[in-house]
Design a protein around this motif. Structure first.
Motif, PDB file in Angstrom:
ATOM      1  N   MET A 140      44.974  38.882  40.114  1.00 63.88           N
ATOM      2  CA  MET A 140      43.976  39.733  39.555  1.00 63.88           C
ATOM      3  C   MET A 140      42.597  39.213  39.630  1.00 63.88           C
ATOM      4  N   THR A 141      42.290  37.741  39.634  1.00 62.42           N
ATOM      5  CA  THR A 141      41.222  37.364  39.780  1.00 62.42           C
ATOM      6  C   THR A 141      40.724  37.148  41.198  1.00 62.42           C
ATOM      7  N   PRO A 142      39.477  37.073  41.748  1.00 64.31           N
ATOM      8  CA  PRO A 142      39.086  36.841  43.125  1.00 64.31           C
ATOM      9  C   PRO A 142      39.913  35.539  43.995  1.00 64.31           C
ATOM     10  N   GLU A 143      40.085  34.535  42.989  1.00 70.50           N
ATOM     11  CA  GLU A 143      40.626  33.334  43.403  1.00 70.50           C
ATOM     12  C   GLU A 143      42.128  33.629  43.681  1.00 70.50           C
ATOM     13  N   GLU A 144      42.936  34.235  42.760  1.00 71.09           N
ATOM     14  CA  GLU A 144      44.283  34.676  42.961  1.00 71.09           C
ATOM     15  C   GLU A 144      44.412  35.522  43.960  1.00 71.09           C
ATOM     16  N   ILE A 145      43.545  36.600  44.130  1.00 71.45           N
ATOM     17  CA  ILE A 145      43.744  37.663  45.311  1.00 71.45           C
ATOM     18  C   ILE A 145      43.544  36.752  46.532  1.00 71.45           C
ATOM     19  N   ALA A 146      42.777  35.883  46.772  1.00 74.74           N
ATOM     20  CA  ALA A 146      42.322  35.165  48.080  1.00 74.74           C
ATOM     21  C   ALA A 146      43.588  34.164  48.171  1.00 74.74           C
ATOM     22  N   GLU A 147      44.103  33.621  47.225  1.00 78.13           N
ATOM     23  CA  GLU A 147      45.315  32.725  47.442  1.00 78.13           C
ATOM     24  C   GLU A 147      46.511  33.591  47.935  1.00 78.13           C
ATOM     25  N   ALA A 148      46.745  34.774  47.369  1.00 75.13           N
ATOM     26  CA  ALA A 148      47.774  35.630  47.603  1.00 75.13           C
ATOM     27  C   ALA A 148      47.743  36.208  49.092  1.00 75.13           C
ATOM     28  N   ALA A 149      46.355  36.435  49.528  1.00 76.98           N
ATOM     29  CA  ALA A 149      46.312  37.198  50.756  1.00 76.98           C
ATOM     30  C   ALA A 149      46.557  36.167  51.921  1.00 76.98           C
ATOM     31  N   GLY A 179      48.757  48.095  35.695  1.00 75.15           N
ATOM     32  CA  GLY A 179      49.674  46.963  35.536  1.00 75.15           C
ATOM     33  C   GLY A 179      48.720  45.761  35.234  1.00 75.15           C
ATOM     34  N   ASP A 180      49.351  44.713  34.602  1.00 78.89           N
ATOM     35  CA  ASP A 180      48.392  43.312  34.364  1.00 78.89           C
ATOM     36  C   ASP A 180      49.599  42.327  34.221  1.00 78.89           C
ATOM     37  N   LYS A 181      49.131  41.092  34.030  1.00 77.61           N
ATOM     38  CA  LYS A 181      49.942  39.898  33.686  1.00 77.61           C
ATOM     39  C   LYS A 181      51.145  40.071  32.916  1.00 77.61           C
ATOM     40  N   SER A 182      50.984  41.082  31.768  1.00 78.30           N
ATOM     41  CA  SER A 182      52.248  41.280  30.947  1.00 78.30           C
ATOM     42  C   SER A 182      53.337  41.962  31.440  1.00 78.30           C
ATOM     43  N   THR A 183      53.174  42.835  32.512  1.00 77.25           N
ATOM     44  CA  THR A 183      54.107  43.341  33.311  1.00 77.25           C
ATOM     45  C   THR A 183      54.449  42.867  34.595  1.00 77.25           C
ATOM     46  N   ASN A 184      53.747  42.005  35.149  1.00 78.33           N
ATOM     47  CA  ASN A 184      53.822  41.176  36.238  1.00 78.33           C
ATOM     48  C   ASN A 184      53.222  39.784  36.037  1.00 78.33           C
ATOM     49  N   PRO A 185      53.744  38.814  35.737  1.00 77.01           N
ATOM     50  CA  PRO A 185      53.001  37.404  35.568  1.00 77.01           C
ATOM     51  C   PRO A 185      52.558  36.886  37.001  1.00 77.01           C
TER      52      PRO A 185
END
Length: 67
Positions: free
Chosen positions: A25-34, A15-21
């Motif tokens: 995906m980036t280290p920054e986004e992953i860290a924020e979500a974690a 999957g990617d942003k087109s299937t789930n915005p």
């Protein structure tokens, strides 16, 4: 009282942003979500790293990158 360990699977291996915005995906986004999951009680996060094009990768340098 039973103890529980909450694990959050943040990225998936497809999957990617087109299937789930909202997919981090980036280290920054992953860290924020974690961090958000930790604040809600998760003790473990399971991730799949993505390369610059958004493809799943096992490149160690991307796992080591800090936001």
């Amino acid at each position: 009282m039973e103890k529980r360990i909450i694990t959050a699977a943040l990225t998936g291996n497809w999957g990617d942003k087109s299937t789930n915005p909202a997919l981090p995906m980036t280290p920054e986004e992953i860290a924020e979500a974690a961090y958000a999951c930790w604040k809600e009680g998760a003790a473990v996060v399971h991730i799949h790293m993505r390369d610059e094009e958004g493809h799943p990768t096992m490149r160690v340098d991307l796992f080591e990158k800090r936001p």
